[in-house]
Design an enzyme around this catalytic site. Structure first.
Site, PDB file in Angstrom:
ATOM      1  CE  LYS A 152      -4.114  -2.041   2.052  1.00  0.00           C
ATOM      2  NZ  LYS A 152      -5.067  -2.064   3.169  1.00  0.00           N
ATOM      3  CG  MET A 189      -9.970  -3.164  10.801  1.00  0.00           C
ATOM      4  SD  MET A 189      -8.746  -2.102  10.046  1.00  0.00           S
ATOM      5  CE  MET A 189      -9.354  -0.504  10.552  1.00  0.00           C
ATOM      6  CG  ASP A 196      -8.157   0.035   3.485  1.00  0.00           C
ATOM      7  OD1 ASP A 196      -8.807  -0.854   2.899  1.00  0.00           O
ATOM      8  OD2 ASP A 196      -6.916   0.044   3.537  1.00  0.00           O
ATOM      9  N   GLY A 238      -3.322   0.297  16.562  1.00  0.00           N
ATOM     10  CA  GLY A 238      -2.494   0.024  15.392  1.00  0.00           C
ATOM     11  C   GLY A 238      -2.118   1.304  14.676  1.00  0.00           C
ATOM     12  CE  LYS A 266       6.428   1.465  13.406  1.00  0.00           C
ATOM     13  NZ  LYS A 266       6.092   0.078  13.032  1.00  0.00           N
ATOM     14  N   GLY A 313     -14.233  -7.825  10.267  1.00  0.00           N
ATOM     15  CA  GLY A 313     -13.974  -6.913   9.150  1.00  0.00           C
ATOM     16  C   GLY A 313     -14.627  -7.296   7.832  1.00  0.00           C
ATOM     17  CG  ASN A 328       1.349   1.026  16.949  1.00  0.00           C
ATOM     18  OD1 ASN A 328       0.700   0.023  16.638  1.00  0.00           O
ATOM     19  ND2 ASN A 328       2.555   1.268  16.459  1.00  0.00           N
ATOM     20  NE  ARG A 329       4.324  -4.666  18.250  1.00  0.00           N
ATOM     21  CZ  ARG A 329       4.356  -5.709  17.449  1.00  0.00           C
ATOM     22  NH1 ARG A 329       4.100  -6.914  17.912  1.00  0.00           N
ATOM     23  NH2 ARG A 329       4.614  -5.563  16.164  1.00  0.00           N
ATOM     24  N   GLY A 389      -0.377   0.915  11.426  1.00  0.00           N
ATOM     25  CA  GLY A 389       0.143   0.400  10.161  1.00  0.00           C
ATOM     26  C   GLY A 389      -0.592   1.001   8.972  1.00  0.00           C
TER      27      GLY A 389
HETATM   28  P1  NDP Z   1       0.577  -3.501   9.101  1.00  0.00           P
HETATM   29  O1  NDP Z   1       1.556  -4.622   9.045  1.00  0.00           O
HETATM   30  O2  NDP Z   1       0.814  -2.313   8.241  1.00  0.00           O
HETATM   31  O3  NDP Z   1       0.504  -2.953  10.621  1.00  0.00           O
HETATM   32  C1  NDP Z   1       0.446  -3.845  11.677  1.00  0.00           C
HETATM   33  C2  NDP Z   1       0.119  -3.095  12.978  1.00  0.00           C
HETATM   34  O4  NDP Z   1      -0.208  -4.065  13.960  1.00  0.00           O
HETATM   35  C3  NDP Z   1       1.264  -2.257  13.544  1.00  0.00           C
HETATM   36  O5  NDP Z   1       0.720  -1.101  14.121  1.00  0.00           O
HETATM   37  C4  NDP Z   1       1.867  -3.192  14.602  1.00  0.00           C
HETATM   38  O6  NDP Z   1       2.508  -2.501  15.658  1.00  0.00           O
HETATM   39  C5  NDP Z   1       0.615  -3.863  15.121  1.00  0.00           C
HETATM   40  N1  NDP Z   1       0.848  -5.179  15.728  1.00  0.00           N
HETATM   41  C6  NDP Z   1       1.247  -6.306  15.111  1.00  0.00           C
HETATM   42  N2  NDP Z   1       1.273  -7.341  15.966  1.00  0.00           N
HETATM   43  C7  NDP Z   1       0.866  -6.848  17.178  1.00  0.00           C
HETATM   44  C8  NDP Z   1       0.690  -7.425  18.461  1.00  0.00           C
HETATM   45  N3  NDP Z   1       0.912  -8.722  18.691  1.00  0.00           N
HETATM   46  N4  NDP Z   1       0.249  -6.620  19.467  1.00  0.00           N
HETATM   47  C9  NDP Z   1       0.012  -5.317  19.244  1.00  0.00           C
HETATM   48  N5  NDP Z   1       0.173  -4.710  18.033  1.00  0.00           N
HETATM   49  C10 NDP Z   1       0.598  -5.473  17.019  1.00  0.00           C
HETATM   50  O7  NDP Z   1      -0.856  -4.169   8.843  1.00  0.00           O
HETATM   51  P2  NDP Z   1      -2.121  -3.522   8.118  1.00  0.00           P
HETATM   52  O8  NDP Z   1      -2.351  -2.168   8.685  1.00  0.00           O
HETATM   53  O9  NDP Z   1      -1.996  -3.646   6.659  1.00  0.00           O
HETATM   54  O10 NDP Z   1      -3.300  -4.528   8.546  1.00  0.00           O
HETATM   55  C11 NDP Z   1      -3.817  -4.545   9.868  1.00  0.00           C
HETATM   56  C12 NDP Z   1      -5.005  -5.508   9.963  1.00  0.00           C
HETATM   57  O11 NDP Z   1      -6.105  -5.029   9.216  1.00  0.00           O
HETATM   58  C13 NDP Z   1      -4.720  -6.920   9.442  1.00  0.00           C
HETATM   59  O12 NDP Z   1      -5.245  -7.845  10.373  1.00  0.00           O
HETATM   60  C14 NDP Z   1      -5.504  -7.005   8.148  1.00  0.00           C
HETATM   61  O13 NDP Z   1      -5.953  -8.331   7.895  1.00  0.00           O
HETATM   62  C15 NDP Z   1      -6.672  -6.076   8.447  1.00  0.00           C
HETATM   63  N6  NDP Z   1      -7.286  -5.486   7.252  1.00  0.00           N
HETATM   64  C16 NDP Z   1      -8.625  -5.654   7.043  1.00  0.00           C
HETATM   65  C17 NDP Z   1      -9.250  -5.095   5.969  1.00  0.00           C
HETATM   66  C18 NDP Z   1     -10.713  -5.288   5.753  1.00  0.00           C
HETATM   67  O14 NDP Z   1     -11.238  -4.850   4.723  1.00  0.00           O
HETATM   68  N7  NDP Z   1     -11.413  -5.890   6.688  1.00  0.00           N
HETATM   69  C19 NDP Z   1      -8.515  -4.277   4.977  1.00  0.00           C
HETATM   70  C20 NDP Z   1      -7.115  -4.165   5.287  1.00  0.00           C
HETATM   71  C21 NDP Z   1      -6.538  -4.751   6.389  1.00  0.00           C
HETATM   72  P3  NDP Z   1       4.042  -1.968  15.548  1.00  0.00           P
HETATM   73  O15 NDP Z   1       3.976  -0.681  14.783  1.00  0.00           O
HETATM   74  O16 NDP Z   1       4.469  -1.789  16.921  1.00  0.00           O
HETATM   75  O17 NDP Z   1       4.792  -3.037  14.796  1.00  0.00           O
END
Ligand code: NDP
Length: 294
Positions: free
Chosen positions: A92, A240, A128, A153, A181, A263, A176-177, A155
């Site tokens: 993305k 989500m 989104d 989150g 960020k 989601g 966020n963890r 991300g």
């Molecule tokens: P990214 O990889 O870009 O971001 C991941 C985020 O999750 C980061 O903020 C990370 O924190 C955090 N994270 C990961 N593991 C943990 C944990 N164990 N505990 C706490 N925080 C954690 O992912 P995306 O933003 O692309 O996707 C996020 C979710 O959204 C996914 O589950 C995806 O399936 C879902 N999604 C659903 C959609 C829908 O239409 N329903 C569309 C798009 C996504 P840190 O920064 O600290 O690493």
């Protein structure tokens, strides 16, 4: 790897216009979703159902782009005459960089999930957040105006949902963890509404009307370290992640959230917004959502 559903497969009763006429009929206009991995994607099925319902003569397939080959894959699609594509994990941000023009949703998110291939440029959009807000307000019937929302989150997907949530009138806290960020993200949206950042530990003692899990924690069956008393009376817990029970939704059920949602609705609504962006026609998401849920 390619996976394609035609409109006819999505709905056998539908007659595809180009199949009805002679061999000089134009080919369907081509679209795709690019990701890595992407074989799990439900987007080909969803768009085939939209096409069948609206009588649009399109094809839509899932294409796995090499991790170091996103831009090259987009170039190949353009050369082959594709009209646009959706973009999913992990491309993305690359899609944002590749687009020469951006809609306001994409420009503020710095992330793109929908590309439109115009003759002389690529236009990037982000649906989104539009999909999330539509699912909460329209499908679940919960107004966001004046509501406190905790977004977990920071991300790619979290980036895309902040502006639409603020535009719907919610006040936002981002946890966020990696706290830095969340802080950067909150700071970059200050001008659009009330948005703050927080560590998970500092959430203790606060309650929210809506808690949204935009982390990928559910993928590894993990749960962000939320305090138990985070849900206000009548609160919505929204994960989500779709298609499975998640630790977050189980936690929410145990700790007083009134409404639980995965989601699936967001998935269908963000696809509908992309379809409308490309084709200028808004599909009815209800039958598609019902089919996915069965
Ligand atoms: P990214 O990889 O870009 O971001 C991941 C985020 O999750 C980061 O903020 C990370 O924190 C955090 N994270 C990961 N593991 C943990 C944990 N164990 N505990 C706490 N925080 C954690 O992912 P995306 O933003 O692309 O996707 C996020 C979710 O959204 C996914 O589950 C995806 O399936 C879902 N999604 C659903 C959609 C829908 O239409 N329903 C569309 C798009 C996504 P840190 O920064 O600290 O690493």
């Amino acid at each position: 790897m390619r996976c394609r559903f035609t409109a006819a497969e999505a709905n056998e009763k539908v007659i595809i216009p180009h199949q009805e006429t002679n061999c000089l009929s134009p080919m369907p206009e081509q679209y795709a979703v690019l990701g890595n991995p992407v074989s799990h994607s439900k987007s080909p099925l969803i768009h085939a159902m939209f096409a069948a319902q609206t009588g649009q003569d399109i094809s839509y397939e899932a294409i796995e782009a090499p991790l170091d080959g996103f831009a090259a894959t987009v170039r190949q699609l353009r050369e082959a005459g594709y009209k646009g594509c959706n973009v999913t994990v992990p491309f993305k941000h690359e899609a944002f960089a590749l687009a020469q023009r951006h809609t306001p949703e994409a420009a503020t998110a710095h992330a793109v999930n929908t590309l439109l291939f115009a003759d002389d440029h690529i236009l990037g959009h982000n649906t989104d957040g539009i999909g999330l807000v539509q699912d909460i307000q329209h499908n679940l019937g919960l107004a966001l105006h004046g509501k406190s929302v905790l977004l977990m989150g920071a991300g790619g997907t979290a980036h895309g949902v902040i502006l639409p949530l603020l535009q719907a009138g919610a006040t936002l806290a981002i946890a966020n963890r990696s706290l830095d960020k969340a802080e950067q993200l909150a700071a970059s949206f200050h001008q659009y509404g009330k948005v703050t950042s927080s560590s998970y530990a500092a959430l203790d003692g606060h309650v929210f009307d809506c808690v949204i899990n935009a982390t990928s924690s559910s993928l590894s069956n993990a749960l962000p370290p939320l305090p138990e008393h985070i849900f206000s009376a009548g609160a919505l817990a929204y994960d989500m992640m779709y298609g499975r029970q998640t630790p977050f939704l189980e936690f929410a059920a145990r700790n007083g959230a009134a409404t639980l949602a995965d989601g699936t609705g967001m998935l269908v609504e963000q696809a509908a917004a992309a379809f409308e962006f490309w084709r200028g026609i808004k599909p009815d998401t209800r039958p598609v959502l019902a089919r996915l849920r069965t």
